[in-house]
Design a protein around this motif. Structure first.
Motif, PDB file in Angstrom:
ATOM      1  N   ASP A 154       0.829  -1.203   0.000  1.00 42.46           N
ATOM      2  CA  ASP A 154       0.000   0.000   0.000  1.00 42.46           C
ATOM      3  C   ASP A 154       0.870   1.261   0.000  1.00 42.46           C
ATOM      4  OD1 ASP A 154      -2.171   1.719   0.198  1.00 42.46           O
ATOM      5  OD2 ASP A 154      -2.666   1.182   2.271  1.00 42.46           O
ATOM      6  N   ALA A 155       1.761   1.355   0.974  1.00 45.78           N
ATOM      7  CA  ALA A 155       2.587   2.556   1.108  1.00 45.78           C
ATOM      8  C   ALA A 155       3.547   2.719  -0.068  1.00 45.78           C
ATOM      9  CB  ALA A 155       3.360   2.507   2.422  1.00 45.78           C
ATOM     10  N   LEU A 156       4.120   1.616  -0.518  1.00 50.37           N
ATOM     11  CA  LEU A 156       5.089   1.714  -1.611  1.00 50.37           C
ATOM     12  C   LEU A 156       4.421   2.023  -2.946  1.00 50.37           C
ATOM     13  CD1 LEU A 156       7.523  -1.159  -0.590  1.00 50.37           C
ATOM     14  CD2 LEU A 156       8.004   1.311  -0.582  1.00 50.37           C
ATOM     15  N   ALA A 157       3.178   1.580  -3.146  1.00 50.40           N
ATOM     16  CA  ALA A 157       2.462   1.943  -4.376  1.00 50.40           C
ATOM     17  C   ALA A 157       2.254   3.450  -4.436  1.00 50.40           C
ATOM     18  CB  ALA A 157       1.124   1.203  -4.443  1.00 50.40           C
ATOM     19  N   THR A 158       1.857   4.037  -3.310  1.00 51.33           N
ATOM     20  CA  THR A 158       1.706   5.491  -3.250  1.00 51.33           C
ATOM     21  C   THR A 158       3.050   6.177  -3.479  1.00 51.33           C
ATOM     22  OG1 THR A 158      -0.100   5.266  -1.653  1.00 51.33           O
ATOM     23  CG2 THR A 158       0.948   7.426  -1.813  1.00 51.33           C
ATOM     24  N   THR A 159       4.091   5.644  -2.852  1.00 49.32           N
ATOM     25  CA  THR A 159       5.425   6.229  -2.973  1.00 49.32           C
ATOM     26  C   THR A 159       5.917   6.215  -4.412  1.00 49.32           C
ATOM     27  OG1 THR A 159       5.944   5.443  -0.745  1.00 49.32           O
ATOM     28  CG2 THR A 159       7.789   6.094  -2.117  1.00 49.32           C
ATOM     29  N   VAL A 160       5.781   5.087  -5.081  1.00 49.16           N
ATOM     30  CA  VAL A 160       6.219   4.975  -6.478  1.00 49.16           C
ATOM     31  C   VAL A 160       5.421   5.918  -7.364  1.00 49.16           C
ATOM     32  CG1 VAL A 160       6.332   3.429  -8.481  1.00 49.16           C
ATOM     33  CG2 VAL A 160       7.081   2.623  -6.235  1.00 49.16           C
ATOM     34  N   PHE A 161       4.126   6.020  -7.088  1.00 54.28           N
ATOM     35  CA  PHE A 161       3.279   6.914  -7.878  1.00 54.28           C
ATOM     36  C   PHE A 161       3.790   8.351  -7.795  1.00 54.28           C
ATOM     37  CE2 PHE A 161      -0.436   9.474  -8.892  1.00 54.28           C
ATOM     38  CZ  PHE A 161      -0.930   8.823 -10.007  1.00 54.28           C
ATOM     39  N   VAL A 162       4.207   8.761  -6.611  1.00 54.40           N
ATOM     40  CA  VAL A 162       4.724  10.123  -6.418  1.00 54.40           C
ATOM     41  C   VAL A 162       6.117  10.266  -7.034  1.00 54.40           C
ATOM     42  CG1 VAL A 162       5.484  11.820  -4.707  1.00 54.40           C
ATOM     43  CG2 VAL A 162       3.345  10.560  -4.347  1.00 54.40           C
ATOM     44  N   LEU A 163       6.971   9.265  -6.830  1.00 56.68           N
ATOM     45  CA  LEU A 163       8.344   9.350  -7.335  1.00 56.68           C
ATOM     46  C   LEU A 163       8.416   9.367  -8.854  1.00 56.68           C
ATOM     47  CD1 LEU A 163      10.251   6.930  -4.921  1.00 56.68           C
ATOM     48  CD2 LEU A 163      10.601   9.400  -5.137  1.00 56.68           C
ATOM     49  N   GLY A 164       7.483   8.667  -9.487  1.00 57.65           N
ATOM     50  CA  GLY A 164       7.500   8.623 -10.947  1.00 57.65           C
ATOM     51  C   GLY A 164       8.342   7.475 -11.489  1.00 57.65           C
ATOM     52  N   GLU A 165       8.466   7.472 -12.793  1.00 58.42           N
ATOM     53  CA  GLU A 165       9.041   6.342 -13.529  1.00 58.42           C
ATOM     54  C   GLU A 165      10.453   5.959 -13.074  1.00 58.42           C
ATOM     55  OE1 GLU A 165      10.608   5.845 -18.125  1.00 58.42           O
ATOM     56  OE2 GLU A 165       8.785   7.011 -17.765  1.00 58.42           O
ATOM     57  N   LYS A 166      11.404   6.845 -13.191  1.00 61.39           N
ATOM     58  CA  LYS A 166      12.811   6.511 -12.930  1.00 61.39           C
ATOM     59  C   LYS A 166      13.069   6.256 -11.446  1.00 61.39           C
ATOM     60  CE  LYS A 166      17.510   8.345 -13.512  1.00 61.39           C
ATOM     61  NZ  LYS A 166      17.820   8.427 -12.071  1.00 61.39           N
ATOM     62  N   ASP A 167      12.733   7.230 -10.609  1.00 57.98           N
ATOM     63  CA  ASP A 167      13.028   7.114  -9.180  1.00 57.98           C
ATOM     64  C   ASP A 167      12.181   6.035  -8.518  1.00 57.98           C
ATOM     65  OD1 ASP A 167      14.883   9.110  -9.435  1.00 57.98           O
ATOM     66  OD2 ASP A 167      13.587  10.700  -8.674  1.00 57.98           O
ATOM     67  N   GLY A 168      10.955   5.849  -9.011  1.00 57.93           N
ATOM     68  CA  GLY A 168      10.068   4.848  -8.431  1.00 57.93           C
ATOM     69  C   GLY A 168      10.600   3.437  -8.617  1.00 57.93           C
ATOM     70  N   ILE A 169      10.974   3.100  -9.847  1.00 51.81           N
ATOM     71  CA  ILE A 169      11.505   1.764 -10.113  1.00 51.81           C
ATOM     72  C   ILE A 169      12.851   1.580  -9.418  1.00 51.81           C
ATOM     73  CG2 ILE A 169      12.438   0.256 -11.918  1.00 51.81           C
ATOM     74  CD1 ILE A 169      10.138   1.031 -13.683  1.00 51.81           C
ATOM     75  N   GLU A 170      13.637   2.642  -9.366  1.00 48.74           N
ATOM     76  CA  GLU A 170      14.938   2.567  -8.687  1.00 48.74           C
ATOM     77  C   GLU A 170      14.772   2.219  -7.207  1.00 48.74           C
ATOM     78  OE1 GLU A 170      18.174   5.903  -7.755  1.00 48.74           O
ATOM     79  OE2 GLU A 170      17.983   5.528  -9.920  1.00 48.74           O
ATOM     80  N   LEU A 171      13.778   2.838  -6.561  1.00 49.91           N
ATOM     81  CA  LEU A 171      13.522   2.522  -5.152  1.00 49.91           C
ATOM     82  C   LEU A 171      13.120   1.064  -4.991  1.00 49.91           C
ATOM     83  CD1 LEU A 171      13.070   3.256  -2.148  1.00 49.91           C
ATOM     84  CD2 LEU A 171      10.718   3.892  -2.770  1.00 49.91           C
ATOM     85  N   ILE A 172      12.196   0.596  -5.822  1.00 51.75           N
ATOM     86  CA  ILE A 172      11.720  -0.783  -5.716  1.00 51.75           C
ATOM     87  C   ILE A 172      12.861  -1.773  -5.942  1.00 51.75           C
ATOM     88  CG2 ILE A 172      10.205  -2.532  -6.748  1.00 51.75           C
ATOM     89  CD1 ILE A 172       8.790  -0.426  -4.970  1.00 51.75           C
ATOM     90  N   GLU A 173      13.732  -1.481  -6.896  1.00 49.39           N
ATOM     91  CA  GLU A 173      14.857  -2.379  -7.170  1.00 49.39           C
ATOM     92  C   GLU A 173      15.810  -2.454  -5.980  1.00 49.39           C
ATOM     93  OE1 GLU A 173      14.643  -4.325  -9.503  1.00 49.39           O
ATOM     94  OE2 GLU A 173      14.137  -3.427 -11.436  1.00 49.39           O
ATOM     95  N   SER A 174      15.790  -1.433  -5.117  1.00 47.89           N
ATOM     96  CA  SER A 174      16.694  -1.419  -3.960  1.00 47.89           C
ATOM     97  C   SER A 174      16.133  -2.196  -2.776  1.00 47.89           C
ATOM     98  CB  SER A 174      16.974   0.027  -3.527  1.00 47.89           C
ATOM     99  OG  SER A 174      15.846   0.594  -2.865  1.00 47.89           O
ATOM    100  N   LEU A 175      14.868  -2.613  -2.864  1.00 49.49           N
ATOM    101  CA  LEU A 175      14.205  -3.301  -1.752  1.00 49.49           C
ATOM    102  C   LEU A 175      14.059  -4.790  -2.060  1.00 49.49           C
ATOM    103  CD1 LEU A 175      11.358  -0.679  -1.129  1.00 49.49           C
ATOM    104  CD2 LEU A 175      13.478  -0.928   0.177  1.00 49.49           C
ATOM    105  N   GLU A 176      14.311  -5.608  -1.066  1.00 49.89           N
ATOM    106  CA  GLU A 176      14.228  -7.054  -1.257  1.00 49.89           C
ATOM    107  C   GLU A 176      12.784  -7.534  -1.170  1.00 49.89           C
ATOM    108  OE1 GLU A 176      16.324 -11.031   0.658  1.00 49.89           O
ATOM    109  OE2 GLU A 176      17.198  -9.056   1.036  1.00 49.89           O
ATOM    110  N   GLY A 177      12.414  -8.442  -2.084  1.00 49.72           N
ATOM    111  CA  GLY A 177      11.091  -9.044  -2.038  1.00 49.72           C
ATOM    112  C   GLY A 177       9.955  -8.131  -2.466  1.00 49.72           C
TER     113      GLY A 177
END
Length: 298
Positions: free
Chosen positions: A249-272
């Motif tokens: 829930d929280a990360l979906a909102t976060t990625v939506f705000v961060l946008g394409e580049k920064d959003g995917i970059e954050l997710i790639e840095s997190l395990e699972g």
């Protein structure tokens, strides 16, 4: 929390099934009693009204602490102190409003009340600066889902799912051994799916600007960037798969705000954790491991 909650379980004993469902819904209700912005006597409403809450519920304290964690890893793209900004935009596009965006001066003044670092938690008491308000719309539903799932698991349910307004967590498999199937709706076409996911012991949540607007006429996204005060429009939606619903829930909102580049970059840095985003120009992008959860329906 102004949403529909669905619980489905497989159980071999009818009376036990009813009791476990009641307990699970009870946990959702308990979270709602504490964290609903629609109830004047909720702890969230009291804190927003007087800027201090003593003897806060452990649930409430935990959700705020986790919110601060998401704020930290996203450099403020996720920030539950966003409420004054949401109120400002809503006032402009509500009956009696100007139906024009706020001025830069209005936004700058309001942003002085937006800073997760100004939340203080000490000995079970929560305080913040006068005028600050919290919005838990990007995290409380996920937490409620996790609480319901925890209740079901403690009652020996091994095959179930809980969904709250599109935030779903799926435990075990169906009795026939197949995984839970979850479709991601195509925002352009009702009944059509962008993709179909198969989940087992995982959660999924989607943040998007195609479901809610402050005004249908104005088409203003309900998700604003806490760092700028402006509505977010770079993505149409962000879908996150994680081990629990609060993270999703929280990360979906976060990625939506961060946008394409920064959003995917954050997710790639997190395990699972994996994500799929739809950009405003309708490109579909996936994190490296997202495809592992996708399937093709015949």
């Amino acid at each position: 929390m102004d949403t529909t909650v669905t619980i489905a379980i497989y159980d071999f004993e009818g009376e036990h099934a009813v009791q476990t469902m009641d307990k699970a819904f009870g946990r959702v209700g308990a979270v709602d009693d504490v964290m609903s912005s629609y109830k004047n006597d909720s702890q969230l409403s009291i804190l927003n009204e007087v800027s201090r809450l003593e003897d806060a519920s452990p649930d409430f304290v935990y959700v705020i602490e986790r919110s601060i964690y998401y704020s930290t890893i996203s450099d403020g793209a996720f920030d539950i102190t966003i409420m004054p900004v949401l109120d400002l935009w809503a006032s402009k596009f509500s009956p009696g409003g100007t139906y024009l965006p706020p001025t830069q001066e209005e936004i700058d003044t309001t942003l002085e009340l937006v800073d997760y670092n100004m939340i203080t938690i000490e000995d079970g008491n929560i305080s913040m600066e006068p005028g600050m308000k919290l919005a838990l719309g990007g995290i409380a539903k996920g937490y409620a889902v996790d609480q319901a799932i925890g209740s079901l698991i403690s009652d020996d349910i091994t095959s179930c799912f809980v969904d709250a307004g599109g935030d779903g967590r799926y435990i075990g498999t169906k009795p026939d051994g197949t995984m839970w199937t979850v479709g991601l709706q195509n925002p352009d076409k009702q009944g059509d799916f962008i993709t179909v996911m198969q989940l087992e012991n995982m959660a999924v949540a989607t943040s998007g600007n195609y479901e809610r607007y402050f005004s249908d006429a104005a088409k203003v996204s309900h998700i604003s960037d806490p760092r700028t005060g402006y509505s977010v429009n770079e993505l149409i939606s962000a879908t996150v798969i994680a081990e629990n619903a609060m993270d999703a829930d929280a990360l979906a909102t976060t990625v939506f705000v961060l946008g394409e580049k920064d959003g995917i970059e954050l997710i790639e840095s997190l395990e699972g954790v994996e994500c799929l985003i739809i950009t405003s120009d309708k490109r579909i992008l996936r994190s490296n491991g997202f495809a592992e959860y996708e399937t093709t329906l015949e």
